[in-house]
Design an enzyme around this catalytic site. Structure first.
Site, PDB file in Angstrom:
ATOM      1  N   GLY A 213       0.799  -1.212   0.000  1.00 44.81           N
ATOM      2  CA  GLY A 213       0.000   0.000   0.000  1.00 44.81           C
ATOM      3  C   GLY A 213       0.830   1.259   0.000  1.00 44.81           C
ATOM      4  O   GLY A 213       1.946   1.299  -0.512  1.00 44.81           O
ATOM      5  N   GLU A 236      -4.646  -3.603  -3.649  1.00 45.47           N
ATOM      6  CA  GLU A 236      -5.878  -2.808  -3.666  1.00 45.47           C
ATOM      7  C   GLU A 236      -5.595  -1.351  -3.962  1.00 45.47           C
ATOM      8  O   GLU A 236      -6.449  -0.629  -4.442  1.00 45.47           O
ATOM      9  CB  GLU A 236      -6.618  -2.921  -2.339  1.00 45.47           C
ATOM     10  CG  GLU A 236      -5.895  -2.316  -1.154  1.00 45.47           C
ATOM     11  CD  GLU A 236      -6.675  -2.478   0.132  1.00 45.47           C
ATOM     12  OE1 GLU A 236      -7.578  -3.312   0.189  1.00 45.47           O
ATOM     13  OE2 GLU A 236      -6.363  -1.756   1.101  1.00 45.47           O
TER      14      GLU A 236
END
Length: 438
Positions: A213, A236
């Site tokens: 991330g 993500e």
């Protein structure tokens, strides 16, 4: 009517566009840069609204100054823009896994209105959701989505992927607003960041796929991955540092069983450099969050290394990644999706990273038990390895005593003696460990 004529017919002011929203409608906007700046600002001026709900995630723009009886504001993940509003009771927080948000909104909402910032229309009449397919991509084509209002921004990058396009024929109304994309700067990396980054990078092999991330610790990991080769990315969120890995030749995505050759994500956050990199880049494939974070998809990725950060870890291995001093700071995001999903992969590793201390080394983040009011974001059973600037603690397959010893060994040295004392006092360790661990 051709696409251009349809565009012109639906192009309105923000004040005109929000008039399509009716009392009781549920309003959903995408994550971060996908938020429509002008439409949100205009929303309270629709005086007919009553009993409406507004759903946002990682908000960029301020909490709306509007009575809750008119618009109930609900966060799916708190940010700097709405933490204060949550603590004051203005904002509600809906617990979730990122993968579950589309199904939660499908169940909880009706008469949906999607408001989104999008890229300019292409020659075939399609807009792109750009940096944020998130949960919006899944909901766009469903029957309960009765109204689609777009904010067309020349600065929004055009990206590719699944459920990432909206045709002009679907659109109820649109406005034009070329606002600057919100930027998350890359802060200087500390010695702690670099030590954590190096430890994690040493656990990653050539040919592995990574989920990573944004933030200082992930950035430090990527600093040490530039010399790796044939990495895949299934994540993500796409941060700036991914560009460095492309430029160094580290990323090929050739070993992935699904989405081979593509870097996949559901959201992108960073600087203008990232937005320029994303624009019309066919190597990037944006997916809805119920696809990118589906543990059934994650399970297909051999040799996946999942890297997530947390606030504190207790001797059991439980991770609180959402609250600070008992007060909500963020939310679960996709941490639960990937920490569970990676355990279903062949040769996957789930890594949790954190600094050993906070408040200028006055508080240990390795603790006997989570602080009062803390939530458990990641179960003790879903953590493989914990990393601080003092090394790694391998928890998978370890007993409670063994976990306690391993975690104390990566705590800050100034707290280790007290942690040993607390471990013995609370029954995590027998008395004999006091002298062997000092």
């Amino acid at each position: 009517m051709n696409n251009y004529a349809g565009y012109q017919a639906k192009c309105l002011t923000a004040e005109e566009a929000i008039r399509f929203i009716q009392p009781g409608d549920d309003i959903i906007v995408p994550v971060h840069a996908g938020e429509p700046q002008a439409l949100l600002k205009a929303l309270p001026f629709n005086e007919e609204l009553s009993g409406n709900r507004l759903y946002r995630m990682v908000s960029v723009y301020p909490v709306l100054d509007v009575e809750p009886e008119r618009i109930k504001q609900i966060s799916l993940f708190l940010s700097g823009s709405d933490r204060k509003g949550y603590s004051e009771g203005i904002i509600n927080l809906l617990p979730n896994h990122f993968s579950d948000i589309p199904s939660l909104l499908r169940k909880e909402t009706s008469n949906r209105v999607i408001m989104a910032a999008v890229s300019p229309m292409d020659e075939n009449g399609y807009f792109s959701l750009g940096t944020s397919v998130s949960y919006v991509g899944t909901l766009l084509a469903e029957a309960k989505t009765k109204t689609i209002i777009l904010e067309v921004n020349q600065n929004m990058p055009r990206t590719f992927g699944d459920h990432n396009q909206i045709h002009i024929s679907q659109v109820t109304a649109l406005i034009e607003n070329d606002f600057s994309m919100p930027v998350i700067p890359n802060l200087p990396l500390s010695d702690k960041d670099m030590k954590i980054g190096q430890t994690i990078a040493e656990l990653i092999n050539d040919g592995d796929t990574i989920q990573i991330g944004i933030g200082s610790m992930p950035n430090a990991v990527m600093e040490y991955l530039k010399g790796h080769r044939n990495l895949g990315v299934y994540t993500e969120m796409i941060p700036d540092k991914i560009i460095d890995l492309y430029e160094s030749g580290a990323i090929t995505n050739q070993n992935k069983k699904i989405y081979r050759g593509k870097t996949t994500a559901t959201v992108a956050m960073g600087t203008q450099r990232l937005y320029d990199f994303l624009n019309n880049n066919k190597d990037i494939f944006m997916l809805p969050s119920n696809v990118s974070n589906d543990i059934r998809n994650i399970a297909q990725l051999d040799n996946l290394v999942s890297i997530n950060s947390t606030v504190e870890v207790d001797f059991f291995g439980q991770c609180n990644s959402e609250t600070i001093s008992g007060k909500y700071y963020s939310s679960s995001g996709g941490q639960g999706d990937f920490t569970k999903g990676v355990r279903l992969t062949d040769n996957g590793i789930g890594i949790i990273c954190l600094y050993s201390t906070t408040k200028n080394d006055t508080i240990s983040k390795i603790v006997p038990t989570l602080s009062q009011g803390a939530v458990v974001t990641t179960s003790k059973n879903d953590v493989d390895i914990v990393v601080t600037e003092f090394g790694k603690a391998e928890l998978k397959g370890k007993t409670i005593q063994e976990r306690t010893v391993a975690l104390i060994n990566i705590a800050h040295p100034k707290f280790r003696e007290q942690l040993i004392f607390d471990a013995i006092k609370r029954g995590f360790l027998p008395q004999k460990h006091f002298y062997s661990l000092k």
